[in-house]
Design a protein around this motif. Structure first.
Motif, short mmCIF file in Angstrom:
data_model
loop_
_atom_site.label_atom_id
_atom_site.label_comp_id
_atom_site.label_asym_id
_atom_site.label_seq_id
_atom_site.Cartn_x
_atom_site.Cartn_y
_atom_site.Cartn_z
N TYR A 26 31.81 22.94 65.83
CA TYR A 26 32.51 23.75 64.83
C TYR A 26 33.77 24.40 65.39
CZ TYR A 26 27.82 23.45 62.80
OH TYR A 26 26.61 23.00 62.32
N THR A 123 27.70 32.12 55.25
CA THR A 123 26.76 31.44 54.37
C THR A 123 26.03 32.42 53.46
OG1 THR A 123 26.41 29.66 55.97
CG2 THR A 123 24.69 29.97 54.33
N LYS A 181 20.90 22.45 59.38
CA LYS A 181 22.21 21.80 59.51
C LYS A 181 22.82 22.06 60.88
CE LYS A 181 26.31 20.11 58.42
NZ LYS A 181 26.55 18.65 58.55
N ASP A 185 23.62 19.38 63.89
CA ASP A 185 24.98 19.20 64.39
C ASP A 185 25.09 19.42 65.90
OD1 ASP A 185 25.91 18.55 61.89
OD2 ASP A 185 26.69 20.55 61.43
N ILE A 234 24.31 24.14 53.70
CA ILE A 234 24.81 22.90 54.32
C ILE A 234 26.34 22.87 54.32
CG2 ILE A 234 24.93 20.38 54.05
CD1 ILE A 234 22.08 20.52 52.86
N LEU A 235 26.95 23.31 53.22
CA LEU A 235 28.39 23.17 53.05
C LEU A 235 29.20 24.04 54.01
CD1 LEU A 235 30.65 21.88 51.35
CD2 LEU A 235 30.47 23.84 49.79
N GLN A 238 29.37 22.55 57.43
CA GLN A 238 30.08 21.27 57.34
C GLN A 238 31.58 21.47 57.24
OE1 GLN A 238 29.00 18.21 57.73
NE2 GLN A 238 30.97 17.26 57.29
N LEU A 239 32.00 22.49 56.48
CA LEU A 239 33.43 22.75 56.32
C LEU A 239 34.07 23.26 57.61
CD1 LEU A 239 33.57 24.43 52.79
CD2 LEU A 239 34.10 22.08 53.41
N HIS A 240 33.24 23.77 58.53
CA HIS A 240 33.76 24.26 59.80
C HIS A 240 33.69 23.22 60.91
CE1 HIS A 240 33.36 28.16 57.79
NE2 HIS A 240 34.20 28.63 58.71
N LYS A 241 33.20 22.03 60.59
CA LYS A 241 33.13 20.99 61.62
C LYS A 241 34.53 20.55 62.01
CE LYS A 241 29.97 18.00 62.15
NZ LYS A 241 29.04 16.84 62.05
N ASN A 244 37.66 18.98 59.82
CA ASN A 244 37.71 19.41 58.41
C ASN A 244 38.70 20.55 58.21
OD1 ASN A 244 35.89 17.62 57.36
ND2 ASN A 244 34.12 18.95 57.66
#
Length: 271
Positions: A26, A123, A181, A185, A234-235, A238-241, A244
């Motif tokens: 991340y 989150t 999640k 990761d 989850i989102l 994921q948006l911080h991976k 992205n």
């Protein structure tokens, strides 16, 4: 709950200043994550204000309530009431907030504890904002309001008019799906991933069951709460991976050109 979010917010960014992102999947930044958390907490405060000021049912509205008017998927739950199941639902609910502790068991996650805490606060703040704003503006009686053996005072109270959607279920799902999640990761080759996801799914499902049998929420309230909570859990990571960076998603509030206050979810993609 708001006090907890504020404490976690300051703790998280203090830790972030002392940790590296080199070995993390991340990336976070003050420019994005500061406004995200701040906006989320602000919308939570607004939502709580709306909840506290909701109208209670009038005598006439209570007298006109009928199970026959309940959506067919929810009709079986109308009239449910169990104080013991209500109290039981808080055990998995509060336990889910401790899920970030599991990251301390692994050295890599432990070295990025501050970063993970920032993502966790984002989150929970995002889920909380969506829930409180919805519960504060949507009028739907809880299932136990249809139970005529309960006192009219309890059935008419404004707290009894925020069945939609299930906040306990949403918050629990956000916490557990976030944990699953992040674990995946950080540990993409772990043989325990299926079990972690299974646990993430079961815990909020148990909360949903108890919130339904206790008479606090209908089935559809819990389905929607579960979906929103799991989706945000989850989102957000994921948006911080890494990779992205062009996409952003966070709660926001302010005034439009006409001077009217608004609250919303900001979505943008930079080409």
């Amino acid at each position: 709950m708001m006090r907890i979010f504020f404490l976690l917010f300051f703790f998280s960014f203090t830790c972030v200043a002392q940790t590296t992102q080199n070995d993390s999947p991340y990336e976070i930044s003050w420019a994005v994550d500061g406004p995200w958390v701040g906006g989320g907490l602000g919308l939570n405060a607004l939502g709580l204000y709306l909840i506290q000021n909701k109208d209670a049912l009038t005598d006439a509205e209570l007298a006109n309530l009928s199970k026959d008017d309940v959506f067919f998927l929810d009709k079986w739950a109308a009239g449910n009431y169990s104080n013991s199941h209500n109290e039981l639902s808080y055990f998995p609910f509060y336990a889910s907030f401790a899920t970030p502790v599991i990251f301390l068991l692994n050295k890599n996650e432990r070295n990025h504890a501050g970063q993970i805490m920032v993502l966790f606060v984002e989150t929970m703040a995002t889920t909380g904002a969506i829930y409180t704003l919805t519960a504060g503006t949507v009028q739907r009686s809880r299932p136990f309001v249809y139970n005529e053996s309960l006192s009219d005072t309890k059935r008419k109270s404004n707290n009894s008019q925020r069945s939609f959607f299930a906040g306990h279920t949403a918050a629990t799902a956000s916490a557990t799906f976030f944990a699953a999640k992040v674990y995946q990761d950080f540990n993409p080759d772990s043989p325990y991933i299926p079990y972690v996801w299974a646990g993430a799914a079961i815990i909020p499902a148990s909360v949903a069951y108890l919130r339904t049998t206790s008479g606090n929420h209908f089935l559809t309230d819990n389905i929607i709460g579960y979906a929103i909570g799991a989706g945000v859990g989850i989102l957000v990571p994921q948006l911080h991976k890494k990779g992205n960076e062009n996409f952003s998603f966070f709660p926001t509030m302010g005034q439009d050109l006409m001077g009217r206050n608004y609250n919303a979810i900001h979505l943008s993609y930079r080409f």
